[in-house]
Design a protein around this motif. Structure first.
Motif, PDB file in Angstrom:
ATOM      1  N   CYS A 175       5.029   2.563  -8.926  1.00 38.85           N
ATOM      2  CA  CYS A 175       5.037   2.919  -7.509  1.00 38.85           C
ATOM      3  C   CYS A 175       3.634   3.297  -7.034  1.00 38.85           C
ATOM      4  O   CYS A 175       3.202   2.889  -5.949  1.00 38.85           O
ATOM      5  CB  CYS A 175       6.007   4.072  -7.280  1.00 38.85           C
ATOM      6  SG  CYS A 175       6.256   4.494  -5.534  1.00 38.85           S
ATOM      7  N   ARG A 176       2.929   4.073  -7.860  1.00 42.45           N
ATOM      8  CA  ARG A 176       1.564   4.475  -7.503  1.00 42.45           C
ATOM      9  C   ARG A 176       0.639   3.272  -7.419  1.00 42.45           C
ATOM     10  O   ARG A 176      -0.186   3.155  -6.509  1.00 42.45           O
ATOM     11  CB  ARG A 176       1.024   5.479  -8.523  1.00 42.45           C
ATOM     12  CG  ARG A 176      -0.415   5.896  -8.273  1.00 42.45           C
ATOM     13  CD  ARG A 176      -0.983   6.673  -9.451  1.00 42.45           C
ATOM     14  NE  ARG A 176      -2.384   6.963  -9.247  1.00 42.45           N
ATOM     15  CZ  ARG A 176      -3.385   6.141  -9.482  1.00 42.45           C
ATOM     16  NH1 ARG A 176      -3.118   4.906  -9.929  1.00 42.45           N
ATOM     17  NH2 ARG A 176      -4.632   6.501  -9.268  1.00 42.45           N
ATOM     18  N   TYR A 179       1.190   1.417  -4.272  1.00 39.12           N
ATOM     19  CA  TYR A 179       0.702   2.166  -3.112  1.00 39.12           C
ATOM     20  C   TYR A 179      -0.821   2.166  -3.047  1.00 39.12           C
ATOM     21  O   TYR A 179      -1.411   1.954  -1.981  1.00 39.12           O
ATOM     22  CB  TYR A 179       1.237   3.600  -3.162  1.00 39.12           C
ATOM     23  CG  TYR A 179       0.542   4.528  -2.206  1.00 39.12           C
ATOM     24  CD1 TYR A 179       0.759   4.456  -0.833  1.00 39.12           C
ATOM     25  CD2 TYR A 179      -0.351   5.488  -2.675  1.00 39.12           C
ATOM     26  CE1 TYR A 179       0.118   5.312   0.042  1.00 39.12           C
ATOM     27  CE2 TYR A 179      -0.998   6.348  -1.812  1.00 39.12           C
ATOM     28  CZ  TYR A 179      -0.769   6.256  -0.448  1.00 39.12           C
ATOM     29  OH  TYR A 179      -1.418   7.098   0.406  1.00 39.12           O
ATOM     30  N   SER A 183      -3.235   1.215  -0.049  1.00 39.42           N
ATOM     31  CA  SER A 183      -3.907   2.306   0.664  1.00 39.42           C
ATOM     32  C   SER A 183      -5.424   2.192   0.574  1.00 39.42           C
ATOM     33  O   SER A 183      -6.129   2.563   1.521  1.00 39.42           O
ATOM     34  CB  SER A 183      -3.459   3.658   0.097  1.00 39.42           C
ATOM     35  OG  SER A 183      -3.830   3.776  -1.266  1.00 39.42           O
ATOM     36  N   SER A 241       1.928   4.769   5.411  1.00 37.33           N
ATOM     37  CA  SER A 241       1.989   4.420   3.980  1.00 37.33           C
ATOM     38  C   SER A 241       2.094   5.669   3.114  1.00 37.33           C
ATOM     39  O   SER A 241       2.792   5.668   2.090  1.00 37.33           O
ATOM     40  CB  SER A 241       0.766   3.599   3.589  1.00 37.33           C
ATOM     41  OG  SER A 241      -0.424   4.350   3.739  1.00 37.33           O
ATOM     42  N   GLU A 242       1.450   6.765   3.510  1.00 32.72           N
ATOM     43  CA  GLU A 242       1.557   8.019   2.758  1.00 32.72           C
ATOM     44  C   GLU A 242       2.985   8.554   2.783  1.00 32.72           C
ATOM     45  O   GLU A 242       3.506   9.049   1.773  1.00 32.72           O
ATOM     46  CB  GLU A 242       0.591   9.055   3.330  1.00 32.72           C
ATOM     47  CG  GLU A 242      -0.868   8.777   3.018  1.00 32.72           C
ATOM     48  CD  GLU A 242      -1.787   9.823   3.614  1.00 32.72           C
ATOM     49  OE1 GLU A 242      -1.260  10.823   4.177  1.00 32.72           O
ATOM     50  OE2 GLU A 242      -3.013   9.668   3.531  1.00 32.72           O
ATOM     51  N   TRP A 244       5.715   6.776   3.194  1.00 31.04           N
ATOM     52  CA  TRP A 244       6.504   5.861   2.362  1.00 31.04           C
ATOM     53  C   TRP A 244       6.392   6.255   0.895  1.00 31.04           C
ATOM     54  O   TRP A 244       7.397   6.282   0.160  1.00 31.04           O
ATOM     55  CB  TRP A 244       5.982   4.442   2.579  1.00 31.04           C
ATOM     56  CG  TRP A 244       6.660   3.390   1.756  1.00 31.04           C
ATOM     57  CD1 TRP A 244       7.741   2.650   2.105  1.00 31.04           C
ATOM     58  CD2 TRP A 244       6.290   2.970   0.429  1.00 31.04           C
ATOM     59  NE1 TRP A 244       8.076   1.788   1.088  1.00 31.04           N
ATOM     60  CE2 TRP A 244       7.201   1.961   0.042  1.00 31.04           C
ATOM     61  CE3 TRP A 244       5.296   3.345  -0.452  1.00 31.04           C
ATOM     62  CZ2 TRP A 244       7.131   1.329  -1.190  1.00 31.04           C
ATOM     63  CZ3 TRP A 244       5.212   2.721  -1.691  1.00 31.04           C
ATOM     64  CH2 TRP A 244       6.130   1.728  -2.053  1.00 31.04           C
ATOM     65  N   PHE A 245       5.205   6.548   0.456  1.00 32.24           N
ATOM     66  CA  PHE A 245       4.966   6.927  -0.934  1.00 32.24           C
ATOM     67  C   PHE A 245       5.622   8.265  -1.261  1.00 32.24           C
ATOM     68  O   PHE A 245       6.239   8.444  -2.312  1.00 32.24           O
ATOM     69  CB  PHE A 245       3.465   6.983  -1.168  1.00 32.24           C
ATOM     70  CG  PHE A 245       3.065   7.164  -2.602  1.00 32.24           C
ATOM     71  CD1 PHE A 245       3.598   6.375  -3.602  1.00 32.24           C
ATOM     72  CD2 PHE A 245       2.138   8.145  -2.960  1.00 32.24           C
ATOM     73  CE1 PHE A 245       3.229   6.531  -4.920  1.00 32.24           C
ATOM     74  CE2 PHE A 245       1.763   8.309  -4.279  1.00 32.24           C
ATOM     75  CZ  PHE A 245       2.302   7.507  -5.257  1.00 32.24           C
TER      76      PHE A 245
END
Length: 634
Positions: A175-176, A179, A183, A241-242, A244-245
């Motif tokens: 996931c990271r 992202y 990002s 996006s932050e 979402w993460f």
């Protein structure tokens, strides 16, 4: 620093483990006492079969205090070491970037929006290096060690949790990675859209008088709004996006807590209550810490974009400064020779200057004229090697392409069109490297007729120059720069339209200083006003990169010469005045020079300096014939 981080976290985790051990001892003691009391109550007799554990509370408390002191000392050491390392790294990166920008070629500063980009590097990016990135990195390292400690304790208590932890770690990493890949690109987009905003704001501030005079405030505001909208879109995308993460991290952490709790309930009969409580407590705190750790690791990756941008400027290609050393007294004469020299700016196809081939002798005063874009400033670019040129340029016989760059630029003085004054004392502006005595500086100010005005300010040479030199007029800016050049006492002086933005009185003052104080120097004057160079020894006329070189009076006899066209465009009265100045200067200058009777052996270059006895005595009837002969010798 790594040892300090591990020691601090190890001490912190050991304190929790020690509390757990102490709690288990107290629990065992309490259980034994309860068993003993129950036996006494039921049998009414004292039994010695129950052993009551001895818990040394003083010892346990002492150990806990020692651990707490160790945590404090290790934490302070860790913080101080981290602060010192990151601060030094930020300072070095800033200094390296600053030195790299100063050392790079001039073509770097001719790119679009470069002003906003440079401001962005030294403001936003350096701020990230100074404050945001160290704080984020510190929190990430701290949280990472805490998370590792929690995982180890939870795994020690319930080994099955490690299986779930491994699975969740894989999900976190995937996931990271997804992202961060997005990002980082978004943060680059933010930086790209921010540079036009800052560049537009700076240019609008510099040109506010022109904007108001042209009543273009609405257009400039609309343009700024468009730039700001693009930047806001990128920023909004980053915030989205932050979020979402963060949602996905919360979901994964909740799954982990539920898993730990279920395993503890399922194996409650075989587990110690202290360890179970510690594991569940750690798992609950992990819900916040683990997602914060991963988010901070992603933020570190995002903020490393600033480091990437700084490193990009650090790796700029520097100018070639190497070359053969020359004696300090070079150049002795100041003779400049262009041997088929051409100049083309990087990224362009057309030559700015084409096949220049002429010689400027020592002590000669040369005017350089031409229309806008003709290549006047490009000539200065060639002499200072701001852009490398083709062909040869010789100064006292030395090819400037083979000379050490610092030596070359140090030996050529220039009075720029837009004089630069720094926010420091007047003395620091005139003599920035403290090479001269105060008396020499006062003499230079006196020669440019500024001494009385400076003395009137009351602070002498220590008077503070305001930002942009706002406490001095434009004419005084030029005179201060002229004093700086007088103090240097160089053999070659370049004056780049020094009187273009001053009144006639200041113009006359500057021209008087130039004629009196630079009579033993080779002077190249880029003219904005033709009358300032019509009395020069020779004039270099530039037209679309092509050059015509000769005596002003003789060039005005050529109907195809661009100089004649420019003179005639000034109007009938001014053109007549300019021709008169050129003719008088021609007769005056050559009348004083030595006479040569051997006209046939006169060099094609020297004929412009030496008027022969026969040429001076020609009558008006054959003057045209003499001019034709002179042209052939050129």
């Amino acid at each position: 620093m790594s040892i300090a981080f591990f020691a601090t976290q190890g001490s912190f985790d050991f304190a929790d483990i020690w509390l757990s051990i102490w709690a288990n001892e107290e629990e065992d003691k309490y259980a034994a006492l309860m068993t003993q009391n129950k036996s006494l109550t039921e049998a009414f007799v004292n039994t010695t079969e129950v052993t009551i554990p001895n818990v040394n509370t003083h010892f346990n408390l002492t150990i806990l205090v020692i651990i707490a002191v160790a945590v404090i000392l290790c934490g302070l050491t860790r913080a101080l070491l981290f602060l010192n390392v990151t601060l030094n790294a930020s300072q070095k990166l800033h200094n390296w970037m600053f030195d790299s920008i100063l050392a790079t070629g001039i073509d770097f500063f001719q790119k679009d929006s470069i002003t906003g980009q440079i401001q962005n590097r030294f403001s936003r990016d350096v701020r990230q290096l100074d404050s945001t990135l160290p704080k984020t990195l510190y929190e990430f390292l701290q949280c990472a060690l805490i998370v590792i400690g929690i995982a180890l304790v939870a795994g020690f208590t319930v080994p099955w949790v490690l299986i779930i932890l491994v699975i969740l770690t894989v999900l976190f990493v995937r996931c990271r990675r997804y992202y961060v890949k997005t990002s980082c690109q978004i943060h680059r987009l933010i930086k790209t859209t921010l540079s036009p905003v800052k560049g537009h704001a700076t240019s609008s501030q510099d040109g506010v008088y022109t904007i108001r005079a042209c009543k273009a405030e609405g257009n400039m505001i609309d343009l700024y709004d468009r730039f700001q909208d693009e930047h806001t879109k990128a920023t909004s995308l980053s915030l989205t996006s932050e979020r979402w993460f963060a949602i996905r991290l919360d979901l994964l952490c909740a799954i982990f807590v539920v898993a730990v709790s279920l395993f503890c309930v399922a194996q409650s009969d075989g587990l110690n209550a202290g360890l179970v409580g510690l594991s569940v407590t750690y798992a609950m705190s992990l819900m916040a810490l683990f997602q914060w750790c991963v988010r901070q690791s992603a933020n570190v990756a995002n903020q490393m974009v600033s480091v990437e941008s700084v490193l990009e400027y650090i790796k700029l290609t520097p100018e070639c400064t190497t070359g053969k050393p020359l004696p300090p007294e070079w150049p002795k004469n100041g003779v400049i020779s262009f041997v088929w020299a051409s100049l083309k700016y990087p990224g362009t196809e057309q030559l700015a200057l084409k096949d220049l081939n002429f010689t400027i002798t020592d002590k000669e005063k040369v005017g350089i004229v031409g229309r806008t874009g003709a290549g006047k400033s490009s000539l200065i670019t060639m002499l200072f090697r701001l852009v490398e040129s083709k062909g040869k340029i010789l100064i006292d016989g030395e090819d400037i392409n083979e000379i050490e760059l610092h030596t070359l630029r140090q030996q050529i003085a220039i009075v720029p069109q837009d004089p630069v004054l720094f926010t420091r004392s007047l003395r620091g502006n005139i003599d920035p490297f403290n090479h001269y005595q105060d008396e020499d500086i006062w003499n230079a100010l006196n020669e440019v007729q500024l001494k009385e005005e400076i003395e009137r300010l009351g602070e002498g040479l220590n008077v503070k120059v305001a930002e942009g030199g706002s406490n001095f007029s434009v004419g005084q800016h030029q005179l201060i720069c002229l004093a700086r050049v007088l103090l240097l006492n160089r053999k070659i002086v370049i004056i780049d339209e020094a009187t273009a933005n001053v009144d006639n009185q200041t113009d006359a003052k500057i021209q008087g200083v130039i004629k009196q104080k630079f009579k033993n120097c080779t002077v190249l004057t880029i003219a904005h006003r033709l009358q300032t160079v019509m009395d020069s020894h020779r004039i270099l006329v530039l037209d679309k990169g092509n050059a015509t070189f000769g005596v002003p009076h003789l060039l005005l006899q050529d109907k195809d010469c661009s100089l004649l066209k420019m003179v005639e465009e000034t109007g009938e009265m001014m053109a007549s005045s300019l021709k008169k100045i050129a003719k008088e200067a021609y007769e005056s200058q050559y009348e004083r020079l030595p006479i040569s009777d051997d006209f046939d052996n006169v060099n094609a270059e020297n004929v412009l300096y030496k008027r022969t006895h026969q040429e001076r005595n020609v009558t008006e009837d054959n003057e045209e014939e003499a001019n034709e002969k002179t042209k052939l010798l050129q």
